[in-house]
Scaffold this active site. Structure first.
Site, PDB file in Angstrom:
ATOM      1  N   ASP A  15       0.835  -1.210   0.000  1.00 49.51           N
ATOM      2  CA  ASP A  15       0.000   0.000   0.000  1.00 49.51           C
ATOM      3  C   ASP A  15       0.867   1.255   0.000  1.00 49.51           C
ATOM      4  O   ASP A  15       1.322   1.714   1.046  1.00 49.51           O
ATOM      5  CB  ASP A  15      -0.911   0.004   1.241  1.00 49.51           C
ATOM      6  CG  ASP A  15      -1.904  -1.146   1.231  1.00 49.51           C
ATOM      7  OD1 ASP A  15      -2.371  -1.515   0.139  1.00 49.51           O
ATOM      8  OD2 ASP A  15      -2.214  -1.678   2.315  1.00 49.51           O
ATOM      9  N   LYS A  37       0.331  -8.522  -2.218  1.00 46.46           N
ATOM     10  CA  LYS A  37      -1.041  -7.998  -2.350  1.00 46.46           C
ATOM     11  C   LYS A  37      -1.022  -6.602  -2.966  1.00 46.46           C
ATOM     12  O   LYS A  37      -0.468  -5.661  -2.401  1.00 46.46           O
ATOM     13  CB  LYS A  37      -1.731  -7.956  -0.983  1.00 46.46           C
ATOM     14  CG  LYS A  37      -3.189  -7.506  -1.081  1.00 46.46           C
ATOM     15  CD  LYS A  37      -3.938  -7.699   0.223  1.00 46.46           C
ATOM     16  CE  LYS A  37      -3.894  -6.522   1.147  1.00 46.46           C
ATOM     17  NZ  LYS A  37      -4.657  -5.340   0.703  1.00 46.46           N
ATOM     18  N   ASP A  64      -6.509  -6.969  -4.432  1.00 48.98           N
ATOM     19  CA  ASP A  64      -7.488  -6.645  -3.387  1.00 48.98           C
ATOM     20  C   ASP A  64      -8.323  -5.447  -3.831  1.00 48.98           C
ATOM     21  O   ASP A  64      -8.088  -4.316  -3.398  1.00 48.98           O
ATOM     22  CB  ASP A  64      -6.728  -6.348  -2.084  1.00 48.98           C
ATOM     23  CG  ASP A  64      -7.654  -6.208  -0.896  1.00 48.98           C
ATOM     24  OD1 ASP A  64      -8.844  -6.542  -1.014  1.00 48.98           O
ATOM     25  OD2 ASP A  64      -7.171  -5.762   0.163  1.00 48.98           O
ATOM     26  N   LEU A  65      -9.290  -5.702  -4.715  1.00 47.56           N
ATOM     27  CA  LEU A  65     -10.090  -4.612  -5.283  1.00 47.56           C
ATOM     28  C   LEU A  65     -11.458  -4.477  -4.636  1.00 47.56           C
ATOM     29  O   LEU A  65     -12.198  -3.542  -4.945  1.00 47.56           O
ATOM     30  CB  LEU A  65     -10.244  -4.806  -6.805  1.00 47.56           C
ATOM     31  CG  LEU A  65      -8.932  -4.857  -7.590  1.00 47.56           C
ATOM     32  CD1 LEU A  65      -9.220  -4.951  -9.086  1.00 47.56           C
ATOM     33  CD2 LEU A  65      -8.060  -3.640  -7.301  1.00 47.56           C
ATOM     34  N   LYS A  66     -11.826  -5.406  -3.782  1.00 47.83           N
ATOM     35  CA  LYS A  66     -13.088  -5.358  -3.032  1.00 47.83           C
ATOM     36  C   LYS A  66     -14.250  -4.910  -3.933  1.00 47.83           C
ATOM     37  O   LYS A  66     -14.910  -3.896  -3.687  1.00 47.83           O
ATOM     38  CB  LYS A  66     -12.943  -4.437  -1.816  1.00 47.83           C
ATOM     39  CG  LYS A  66     -11.898  -4.934  -0.811  1.00 47.83           C
ATOM     40  CD  LYS A  66     -11.893  -4.094   0.451  1.00 47.83           C
ATOM     41  CE  LYS A  66     -10.966  -4.646   1.528  1.00 47.83           C
ATOM     42  NZ  LYS A  66      -9.537  -4.489   1.239  1.00 47.83           N
ATOM     43  N   LEU A  67     -14.494  -5.695  -4.969  1.00 50.06           N
ATOM     44  CA  LEU A  67     -15.512  -5.342  -5.963  1.00 50.06           C
ATOM     45  C   LEU A  67     -16.921  -5.432  -5.373  1.00 50.06           C
ATOM     46  O   LEU A  67     -17.214  -6.331  -4.573  1.00 50.06           O
ATOM     47  CB  LEU A  67     -15.412  -6.281  -7.171  1.00 50.06           C
ATOM     48  CG  LEU A  67     -14.064  -6.325  -7.879  1.00 50.06           C
ATOM     49  CD1 LEU A  67     -14.063  -7.426  -8.938  1.00 50.06           C
ATOM     50  CD2 LEU A  67     -13.743  -4.978  -8.519  1.00 50.06           C
ATOM     51  N   ASP A  69     -20.767  -4.459  -7.144  1.00 53.82           N
ATOM     52  CA  ASP A  69     -21.576  -3.824  -8.192  1.00 53.82           C
ATOM     53  C   ASP A  69     -22.630  -4.831  -8.631  1.00 53.82           C
ATOM     54  O   ASP A  69     -22.736  -5.908  -8.020  1.00 53.82           O
ATOM     55  CB  ASP A  69     -20.648  -3.394  -9.356  1.00 53.82           C
ATOM     56  CG  ASP A  69     -21.176  -2.179 -10.114  1.00 53.82           C
ATOM     57  OD1 ASP A  69     -22.391  -2.124 -10.379  1.00 53.82           O
ATOM     58  OD2 ASP A  69     -20.379  -1.287 -10.444  1.00 53.82           O
ATOM     59  N   ILE A  70     -23.368  -4.525  -9.692  1.00 52.06           N
ATOM     60  CA  ILE A  70     -24.357  -5.501 -10.152  1.00 52.06           C
ATOM     61  C   ILE A  70     -23.612  -6.734 -10.686  1.00 52.06           C
ATOM     62  O   ILE A  70     -22.439  -6.635 -11.104  1.00 52.06           O
ATOM     63  CB  ILE A  70     -25.299  -4.903 -11.229  1.00 52.06           C
ATOM     64  CG1 ILE A  70     -24.508  -4.398 -12.439  1.00 52.06           C
ATOM     65  CG2 ILE A  70     -26.166  -3.790 -10.645  1.00 52.06           C
ATOM     66  CD1 ILE A  70     -25.385  -4.034 -13.629  1.00 52.06           C
ATOM     67  N   THR A  73     -21.574  -6.579 -14.040  1.00 58.52           N
ATOM     68  CA  THR A  73     -20.377  -5.724 -14.010  1.00 58.52           C
ATOM     69  C   THR A  73     -19.258  -6.399 -13.220  1.00 58.52           C
ATOM     70  O   THR A  73     -18.085  -6.376 -13.637  1.00 58.52           O
ATOM     71  CB  THR A  73     -20.739  -4.358 -13.389  1.00 58.52           C
ATOM     72  OG1 THR A  73     -21.785  -3.790 -14.171  1.00 58.52           O
ATOM     73  CG2 THR A  73     -19.551  -3.420 -13.370  1.00 58.52           C
ATOM     74  N   THR A 120     -13.163  -4.264   9.191  1.00 58.86           N
ATOM     75  CA  THR A 120     -12.823  -4.218  10.622  1.00 58.86           C
ATOM     76  C   THR A 120     -13.106  -2.859  11.277  1.00 58.86           C
ATOM     77  O   THR A 120     -13.097  -2.772  12.493  1.00 58.86           O
ATOM     78  CB  THR A 120     -11.349  -4.615  10.822  1.00 58.86           C
ATOM     79  OG1 THR A 120     -10.591  -4.039   9.764  1.00 58.86           O
ATOM     80  CG2 THR A 120     -11.169  -6.102  10.802  1.00 58.86           C
ATOM     81  N   ARG A 181      -0.027  -8.861  13.849  1.00 61.45           N
ATOM     82  CA  ARG A 181       1.067  -8.137  14.506  1.00 61.45           C
ATOM     83  C   ARG A 181       1.950  -9.138  15.241  1.00 61.45           C
ATOM     84  O   ARG A 181       1.498 -10.246  15.572  1.00 61.45           O
ATOM     85  CB  ARG A 181       0.516  -7.094  15.497  1.00 61.45           C
ATOM     86  CG  ARG A 181      -0.308  -5.971  14.829  1.00 61.45           C
ATOM     87  CD  ARG A 181       0.553  -5.110  13.923  1.00 61.45           C
ATOM     88  NE  ARG A 181      -0.153  -4.012  13.267  1.00 61.45           N
ATOM     89  CZ  ARG A 181      -0.685  -4.063  12.041  1.00 61.45           C
ATOM     90  NH1 ARG A 181      -0.607  -5.178  11.323  1.00 61.45           N
ATOM     91  NH2 ARG A 181      -1.266  -3.006  11.515  1.00 61.45           N
ATOM     92  N   GLY A 211       0.818  -5.626   6.359  1.00 63.93           N
ATOM     93  CA  GLY A 211       1.290  -4.446   5.651  1.00 63.93           C
ATOM     94  C   GLY A 211       2.355  -3.719   6.433  1.00 63.93           C
ATOM     95  O   GLY A 211       3.536  -4.095   6.423  1.00 63.93           O
ATOM     96  N   ARG A 212       1.941  -2.674   7.144  1.00 62.93           N
ATOM     97  CA  ARG A 212       2.885  -1.758   7.785  1.00 62.93           C
ATOM     98  C   ARG A 212       3.944  -2.390   8.673  1.00 62.93           C
ATOM     99  O   ARG A 212       5.088  -1.907   8.671  1.00 62.93           O
ATOM    100  CB  ARG A 212       2.098  -0.666   8.516  1.00 62.93           C
ATOM    101  CG  ARG A 212       1.417   0.279   7.527  1.00 62.93           C
ATOM    102  CD  ARG A 212       0.273   1.016   8.135  1.00 62.93           C
ATOM    103  NE  ARG A 212      -0.858   0.143   8.415  1.00 62.93           N
ATOM    104  CZ  ARG A 212      -2.027   0.551   8.894  1.00 62.93           C
ATOM    105  NH1 ARG A 212      -2.202   1.825   9.172  1.00 62.93           N
ATOM    106  NH2 ARG A 212      -3.007  -0.292   9.101  1.00 62.93           N
TER     107      ARG A 212
END
Ligand code: C5P
Length: 231
Positions: A15, A37, A64-67, A69-70, A73, A120, A181, A211-212
């Site tokens: 990210d 990712k 990781d696009l977290k789609l 929609d209908i 699509t 979360t 963590r 990530g971080r």
């Protein structure tokens, strides 16, 4: 589980909005962990080039696009991600059964569709504001169940929910958990509920998103070692 097997279960969240940093992280973490990712921040900025860069350095790709929609699509977007060579792709379970089924069909068993259950940052109050009068844990459980019934390969959930979900949803259904963590003493950043690598794996998680704690570490190798050693 030995260290090599644990490392294969780590997905590093790339990210950033800085291309040089993105490339550095691909070079650094690609050969060390199982999955890279590519999330919204990177994909909206660089598109398929970000996926290509990650693939050049790593093993599997988690888009990781977290789609949401209908169904038609989402099916089209899943087909595009599948053709890009993504190994995992996220959609929102809240899109409902028809959307999840359309995503699973379009995947053609070439990309693992992961349904994001309850994000979360949502608590009972924020769910109530949306007219959802249930608690996040219960909603996550019923949405994960819906995802499994709709043909999804797995679900994204809090590591603290993983054990309960695993009892209802046996493997090969995948459980993917962010919020990892090295111990409860280290910075949780904006993650509300965290767990260590060992705790998440014991709870039945298959893939752990980090990530971080790795990307922002002064010494990433030491941070990875510390993360894997955490009990
Ligand atoms: O380890 P760190 O907190 O930096 O990881 C954040 C990553 O996990 C982000 O890429 C974020 O999109 C992802 N994620 C999350 N919570 C969820 C689902 C995904 O933090 N419920």
């Amino acid at each position: 589980m030995n260290t090599t097997a644990r490392t294969a279960r780590i997905a590093v969240a790339l990210d950033t909005s800085d291309w040089d940093e993105f490339c550095l992280w691909c070079r650094r973490f690609g050969p060390r962990v199982g999955v890279l990712k590519v999330g919204l921040e990177a994909f909206v900025r660089w598109g398929p080039a970000a996926v290509d860069e990650a693939r050049n350095h790593g093993g599997r790709i988690f888009l990781d696009l977290k789609l949401h929609d209908i169904p038609n699509t989402v099916a089209g977007a899943v087909a595009s991600a599948r053709d890009l060579g993504a190994d995992y792709l996220t959609v929102h379970a809240g899109g409902g059964a028809r959307m999840l089924e359309a995503a699973s069909e379009a995947a053609e068993d070439r990309v693992n569709i992961l349904a994001v259950t309850v994000l979360t940052h949502m608590d009972s109050r924020s769910l109530g504001e949306l007219g959802l009068t249930t608690d996040p844990e219960r909603l996550a459980a019923s949405w994960a169940q819906l995802a499994a019934q709709s043909g999804c390969a797995g679900a994204v959930c809090s590591p603290l929910e993983a054990a309960g979900l695993r009892r209802r949803l046996p493997e090969p259904f995948l459980l993917v958990t962010p919020g990892i963590r090295s111990s409860s003493r280290v910075a949780a950043d904006d993650q509300r509920r965290t767990a260590t690598v060992a705790e998440a794996l014991d709870a039945g998680a298959n893939l752990l998103v980090v990530g971080r704690p790795l990307t922002r570490a002064e010494d990433p190798d030491a941070a990875l070692e510390e993360l894997l050693a955490g009990s």
